[in-house]
Design a protein around this motif. Sequence first.
Motif, PDB file in Angstrom:
ATOM      1  N   UNK A 101       0.806  -1.038   0.080  1.00 35.82           N
ATOM      2  CA  UNK A 101      -0.097  -0.048   0.010  1.00 35.82           C
ATOM      3  C   UNK A 101       0.837   1.136  -0.090  1.00 35.82           C
ATOM      4  N   UNK A 102       2.129   1.271   0.644  1.00 31.41           N
ATOM      5  CA  UNK A 102       2.953   2.239   0.712  1.00 31.41           C
ATOM      6  C   UNK A 102       3.358   2.816  -0.983  1.00 31.41           C
ATOM      7  N   UNK A 103       3.854   2.011  -1.668  1.00 31.89           N
ATOM      8  CA  UNK A 103       4.218   2.228  -2.831  1.00 31.89           C
ATOM      9  C   UNK A 103       3.016   2.424  -3.900  1.00 31.89           C
ATOM     10  N   UNK A 104       1.889   1.856  -3.495  1.00 30.60           N
ATOM     11  CA  UNK A 104       0.654   2.047  -4.314  1.00 30.60           C
ATOM     12  C   UNK A 104       0.490   3.571  -4.078  1.00 30.60           C
ATOM     13  N   UNK A 105       0.435   3.973  -2.761  1.00 31.76           N
ATOM     14  CA  UNK A 105       0.210   5.503  -2.506  1.00 31.76           C
ATOM     15  C   UNK A 105       1.131   6.265  -3.235  1.00 31.76           C
TER      16      UNK A 105
END
Length: 219
Positions: free
Chosen positions: A65-69
Amino acid sequence: MTAPVRVLICDDQVLVRTGLATIIDAQPDLELAGECGDGRTAVDLARRLRPDVVVMDVRMPVLDGIEATRLLAGSGVPHPVKVLVVTTFNLDEYVYEALRAGASGFLLKDAPPAHLLHGIRTVAAGAALLAPEVTRRLVGRYAARIRPAGGTPPELPLTPRELEVLRLIAEGLSNSEIAGSLRISQETVKTFVSRILTKLDLRDRVQAVVYAYRQGLVT
């Protein structure tokens, strides 16, 4: 009538997605735009569906989720999407990384449904979900990672008063506290904050705090 806020849910647990979807669908001012179970699909769907808010889990397969964000809301993204990170992990590290990646807010999955709905509406309205003092604690703890190594801070397109307000935001002061410190009205503070965000191409106060630390404006 105002169009409903369109929400995309991204979580690798089907039961969690179903629960979130049920809560969102029950609200007249919210609309479920879609759902998925990994960060890569979230990025693809968000770019195609253009939701108002993405509710994003942190730990997921394929792409976290961090990279997707970062791909959806990070600096330099042509059409950034507002992201509300929702996770079971109450770790400052996750909160900090999510905010630095471009998220506009952070919630734990065990928060009451009312808090989730408030978070979605808050982020959709362009505000940050975290309280200023929480933001300062988090960014302050990890400031060494983002503060420039040395040299003279770059010139910013801000007036002296706007720069003063930016520093106070970064120090964790609320609008009312800034108004009291500078002896101006809260409406005037709101105007300054709006100008700062516009001039620096920032989405909310959270990004303003991170920006101030990056530029070495806060010691």
